[in-house]
Design an enzyme around this catalytic site. Structure first.
Site, PDB file in Angstrom:
ATOM      1  N   HIS A  24       0.813  -1.234   0.000  1.00  0.00           N
ATOM      2  CA  HIS A  24       0.000   0.000   0.000  1.00  0.00           C
ATOM      3  C   HIS A  24       0.841   1.277   0.000  1.00  0.00           C
ATOM      4  O   HIS A  24       0.734   2.137   0.867  1.00  0.00           O
ATOM      5  CB  HIS A  24      -1.098  -0.016   1.064  1.00  0.00           C
ATOM      6  CG  HIS A  24      -0.680  -0.305   2.493  1.00  0.00           C
ATOM      7  ND1 HIS A  24       0.288   0.410   3.144  1.00  0.00           N
ATOM      8  CD2 HIS A  24      -1.140  -1.205   3.385  1.00  0.00           C
ATOM      9  CE1 HIS A  24       0.405  -0.034   4.377  1.00  0.00           C
ATOM     10  NE2 HIS A  24      -0.443  -1.031   4.543  1.00  0.00           N
ATOM     11  N   HIS A  78      -3.720  -9.069  15.175  1.00  0.00           N
ATOM     12  CA  HIS A  78      -3.949  -7.913  14.286  1.00  0.00           C
ATOM     13  C   HIS A  78      -4.809  -8.383  13.118  1.00  0.00           C
ATOM     14  O   HIS A  78      -4.646  -9.501  12.636  1.00  0.00           O
ATOM     15  CB  HIS A  78      -2.578  -7.404  13.811  1.00  0.00           C
ATOM     16  CG  HIS A  78      -2.610  -6.236  12.892  1.00  0.00           C
ATOM     17  ND1 HIS A  78      -3.576  -5.265  12.921  1.00  0.00           N
ATOM     18  CD2 HIS A  78      -1.741  -5.855  11.894  1.00  0.00           C
ATOM     19  CE1 HIS A  78      -3.315  -4.357  12.001  1.00  0.00           C
ATOM     20  NE2 HIS A  78      -2.215  -4.699  11.360  1.00  0.00           N
ATOM     21  N   GLU A  80      -5.374  -6.643  10.050  1.00  0.00           N
ATOM     22  CA  GLU A  80      -5.118  -6.193   8.673  1.00  0.00           C
ATOM     23  C   GLU A  80      -5.000  -7.432   7.774  1.00  0.00           C
ATOM     24  O   GLU A  80      -4.471  -8.473   8.191  1.00  0.00           O
ATOM     25  CB  GLU A  80      -3.848  -5.320   8.607  1.00  0.00           C
ATOM     26  CG  GLU A  80      -3.731  -4.609   7.260  1.00  0.00           C
ATOM     27  CD  GLU A  80      -2.722  -3.466   7.214  1.00  0.00           C
ATOM     28  OE1 GLU A  80      -2.047  -3.199   8.211  1.00  0.00           O
ATOM     29  OE2 GLU A  80      -2.631  -2.851   6.128  1.00  0.00           O
ATOM     30  N   ASP A  82      -3.163  -8.626   5.544  1.00  0.00           N
ATOM     31  CA  ASP A  82      -1.928  -9.393   5.314  1.00  0.00           C
ATOM     32  C   ASP A  82      -1.772 -10.493   6.376  1.00  0.00           C
ATOM     33  O   ASP A  82      -1.026 -11.453   6.165  1.00  0.00           O
ATOM     34  CB  ASP A  82      -0.683  -8.496   5.252  1.00  0.00           C
ATOM     35  CG  ASP A  82      -0.559  -7.516   6.400  1.00  0.00           C
ATOM     36  OD1 ASP A  82      -1.597  -7.060   6.914  1.00  0.00           O
ATOM     37  OD2 ASP A  82       0.581  -7.196   6.791  1.00  0.00           O
ATOM     38  N   HIS A 145      -0.583  -0.602  14.807  1.00  0.00           N
ATOM     39  CA  HIS A 145      -0.955   0.622  14.136  1.00  0.00           C
ATOM     40  C   HIS A 145      -2.430   0.640  13.729  1.00  0.00           C
ATOM     41  O   HIS A 145      -2.845   1.587  13.034  1.00  0.00           O
ATOM     42  CB  HIS A 145      -0.052   0.844  12.909  1.00  0.00           C
ATOM     43  CG  HIS A 145      -0.310  -0.150  11.789  1.00  0.00           C
ATOM     44  ND1 HIS A 145      -0.595   0.267  10.507  1.00  0.00           N
ATOM     45  CD2 HIS A 145      -0.373  -1.481  11.767  1.00  0.00           C
ATOM     46  CE1 HIS A 145      -0.783  -0.781   9.734  1.00  0.00           C
ATOM     47  NE2 HIS A 145      -0.661  -1.856  10.469  1.00  0.00           N
ATOM     48  N   ASP A 164       2.650  -6.191  14.186  1.00  0.00           N
ATOM     49  CA  ASP A 164       3.419  -5.394  13.224  1.00  0.00           C
ATOM     50  C   ASP A 164       4.603  -4.664  13.861  1.00  0.00           C
ATOM     51  O   ASP A 164       5.582  -4.340  13.175  1.00  0.00           O
ATOM     52  CB  ASP A 164       2.521  -4.341  12.573  1.00  0.00           C
ATOM     53  CG  ASP A 164       1.736  -4.884  11.392  1.00  0.00           C
ATOM     54  OD1 ASP A 164       2.084  -5.948  10.874  1.00  0.00           O
ATOM     55  OD2 ASP A 164       0.767  -4.220  10.982  1.00  0.00           O
ATOM     56  N   TYR A 192      10.726   0.636   7.938  1.00  0.00           N
ATOM     57  CA  TYR A 192       9.418   0.173   8.423  1.00  0.00           C
ATOM     58  C   TYR A 192       8.839   1.187   9.416  1.00  0.00           C
ATOM     59  O   TYR A 192       7.677   1.578   9.337  1.00  0.00           O
ATOM     60  CB  TYR A 192       9.605  -1.197   9.080  1.00  0.00           C
ATOM     61  CG  TYR A 192       8.326  -1.904   9.434  1.00  0.00           C
ATOM     62  CD1 TYR A 192       7.733  -2.786   8.539  1.00  0.00           C
ATOM     63  CD2 TYR A 192       7.729  -1.701  10.659  1.00  0.00           C
ATOM     64  CE1 TYR A 192       6.574  -3.451   8.875  1.00  0.00           C
ATOM     65  CE2 TYR A 192       6.561  -2.360  11.001  1.00  0.00           C
ATOM     66  CZ  TYR A 192       5.990  -3.241  10.101  1.00  0.00           C
ATOM     67  OH  TYR A 192       4.823  -3.889  10.435  1.00  0.00           O
ATOM     68  N   HIS A 225       6.345  -9.460  10.688  1.00  0.00           N
ATOM     69  CA  HIS A 225       7.059  -9.302   9.413  1.00  0.00           C
ATOM     70  C   HIS A 225       8.564  -9.348   9.670  1.00  0.00           C
ATOM     71  O   HIS A 225       9.057  -8.733  10.627  1.00  0.00           O
ATOM     72  CB  HIS A 225       6.759  -7.946   8.765  1.00  0.00           C
ATOM     73  CG  HIS A 225       5.330  -7.742   8.370  1.00  0.00           C
ATOM     74  ND1 HIS A 225       4.749  -8.404   7.313  1.00  0.00           N
ATOM     75  CD2 HIS A 225       4.363  -6.946   8.882  1.00  0.00           C
ATOM     76  CE1 HIS A 225       3.485  -8.018   7.191  1.00  0.00           C
ATOM     77  NE2 HIS A 225       3.224  -7.138   8.137  1.00  0.00           N
TER      78      HIS A 225
HETATM   79 FE1  FEO Z   1      -0.818  -3.906   9.776  1.00  0.00          FE
HETATM   80 FE2  FEO Z   1       1.227  -6.364   8.699  1.00  0.00          FE
HETATM   81  O1  FEO Z   1      -0.351  -5.466   8.894  1.00  0.00           O
END
Ligand code: FEO
Length: 400
Positions: A24, A78, A80, A82, A145, A164, A192, A225
Site C-alpha cells: 500500500h 492484528h 489487517e 496481510d 498501528h 506489526d 518500516y 514481518h
Molecule cells: Fe498492519 Fe502487517 O499489517
C-alpha cells in the site's frame, strides 16, 4: 521454506512473500514475510495467520510439525488482511476451539468477515490464558498501528509476539536478526518505522513506558514481518525510543523534482552550501528516480528537509505534491524546513511547499528562494548560502 523452532516448542510457521514490491504505497524491494508462530502445549496455539494467497505455505509448515486439526487456539493479534485474509480458510481447515483477539479485534474481524458465530474469546490488556505449561499474557496496543492491534507475551519463554511492531519488510531464508549484517537489518527496521509507525510515535512512547513498568523479561521479539529479534532486542527498543522521540542527527535531505534542470541546479547549490559549511551530512533525492518511502526513511532522523519544485499550472510538480501529502500524513516532527524552485511567470510552488511545511509545524527560518527560468551561476550563490545557513543551524541544534 521450512518451519523453524524459535524457542522450545514454539515454531515459526509463516510464509515468505518474495514477490511483493508495493505494500500500500511502501516500496518492498526485498519482499516481506507474514510470520505465524505455532506453540505446542496442552492447548496448541497458532499466533496470527497469513495472506489468503499464502495459506497453503503456512499449512505446509504446520504439517511438518503436527496435524493442523490439532490446533486448539488461534490468536489474532492484528486484523489487517496481510495477517487475517487467510483466516476463513484456516478456520475451515482447523475448526479451532477459540479465536482469541482484543475487543477491537473482534469488532474488526466481524467487520471484515461478517461472521458473528466464530468462537471468539476477547482478551483485554492484563488478561491471560494458560495453554498448559505456558501462559499467554495480552497487551492491547491500540493504534499501533490499527485499533485492534495487540501483543502476546509468553513469560515462560520470555517471548514477545509483537504483531506489526518491531517488524521489517524483508524476505529472506534467514529468520533471525543476527543472521544478516547489522546495519542492513537496522536500515530495514528504520524504513518500516518511518513508513508505518512514525505517525503513532506518541503512542510508541507510551507503549515503551508501559512495557518498562510491566517489567517484562524479553529475550526475544517475534514480529509479524521480517526477522525475529534475539540478539538485538535492546538495540531495537532503543531505536524505537529514539525514533518515537524524533531524535535527529546532523543530517539534511534535499528532495526535488525538476522540469528543465533549473530546480535541479538549485538543489545542487543548496547541497554545495551544506558541504561548504561542513559537519552535516546531506542526500539529494530526485523524485523522478527515488521512491517516497525510501526518502521517508532518511527523513526519519534528519534535522532538515529542503524541498525544491518548479511551478507548473500555478502549483508544484505532481510528484512533489504526492511526496508532501505522504510525508504530511506520517507527521515527522522537530524538523527545519526550507523551499526553493524555478518558475516562468506565476511562481507559486515555493510558497505552497512552505505553507504545507508550516502546517506540519516545521521550523521555517528562510523565506524560500525562487529564480525565474534559468538561474545564472552568480545567482546560485543564494542557494549555496541558504544551504550553509541551514547546516549551521543544524549544528547549533543537534548535539553530537
Ligand atoms: Fe498492519 Fe502487517 O499489517
Amino acid at each position: 521454506m521450512s518451519a523453524t523452532e524459535i524457542k522450545k516448542d514454539i515454531h515459526w510457521v509463516g510464509a515468505i512473500d518474495w514477490s511483493i514490491r508495493d505494500f500500500h504505497g511502501y516500496s518492498t524491494y526485498n519482499g516481506t514475510t507474514y510470520n505465524s508462530f505455532l506453540m505446542l502445549d496442552d492447548k496448541i496455539t497458532l499466533f496470527d495467520t497469513v495472506k489468503a494467497s499464502k495459506v497453503s505455505d503456512m499449512m505446509h509448515n504446520i504439517r511438518s510439525i503436527i496435524d493442523p486439526k490439532k490446533i486448539d487456539y488461534i490468536v489474532m493479534n492484528h486484523i489487517e488482511p496481510d495477517h487475517s485474509s487467510g483466516l476463513p480458510k484456516v478456520i475451515d481447515l482447523i475448526q479451532p476451539e477459540k479465536i482469541i483477539c482484543s475487543p477491537m479485534g473482534k469488532k474488526a474481524l466481524i467487520e471484515h468477515f461478517h461472521q458473528e458465530n466464530w468462537p471468539y474469546q476477547v482478551m483485554e490488556t492484563g488478561k491471560s490464558i494458560s495453554t498448559g505449561a505456558k501462559t499467554i499474557n495480552f497487551l492491547e496496543t491500540r493504534m499501533l498501528h490499527w485499533p485492534d492491534s495487540m501483543f502476546s507475551y509468553i513469560p515462560e519463554a520470555k517471548l514477545l509476539i509483537s504483531s506489526d511492531a518491531f517488524g521489517e519488510h524483508y524476505a529472506s531464508s534467514e529468520r533471525f536478526d543476527d543472521e544478516i549484517e547489522f546495519h542492513e537489518w537496522m536500515g530495514h527496521n528504520a524504513k518500516y518505522y518511518a513508513n508505518i509507525l512514525l505517525l503513532y510515535s506518541p503512542l510508541v512512547q507510551k507503549l515503551l513506558e508501559n512495557v518498562k513498568k510491566l517489567n517484562l523479561e524479553i529475550d526475544m521479539i517475534a514480529p509479524d514481518h521480517g526477522l525475529i529479534k534475539r540478539k538485538y532486542v535492546k538495540e531495537i527498543l532503543e531505536a524505537y525510543d529514539r525514533w518515537s522521540r524524533y531524535v535527529a542527527k546532523r543530517k539534511a535531505v534535499i528532495v526535488y523534482d525538476t522540469m528543465w534542470h533549473s530546480t535541479e541546479m538549485m538543489a545542487k547549490a543548496v547541497y554545495e552550501g551544506i558541504m561548504k559549511e561542513g559537519g552535516v551530512s546531506a542526500a539529494l533525492y530526485d523524485l523522478q528516480v527515488n521512491h517516497r518511502s525510501d526518502i521517508m526513511t532518511d527523513v526519519l532522523d534528519s534535522k532538515a528537509v529542503m524541498l525544491g519544485s518548479p511551478t507548473l499550472n500555478n502549483g508544484m510538480l505532481p510528484r512533489m505534491a504526492g511526496f508532501l501529502h505522504y510525508m504530511k500524513g506520517l507527521k515527522p516532527q522537530n524538523k527545519i524546513g526550507s523551499a526553493f524552485g524555478s518558475y516562468g511567470w506565476s511562481g507559486e510552488a515555493v510558497k505552497m511547499m512552505t505553507e504545507i511545511m508550516a502546517d506540519m509545524k516545521f521550523d521555517l527560518p528562510e523565506q524560500g528562494i525562487r529564480f525565474k527560468y534559468v538561474p545564472e551561476h552568480a545567482k546560485l550563490k543564494e542557494c549555496v548560502e541558504m544551504g550553509a545557513r541551514i547546516a549551521k543551524m543544524i549544528k547549533e541544534q543537534v548535539q553530537e
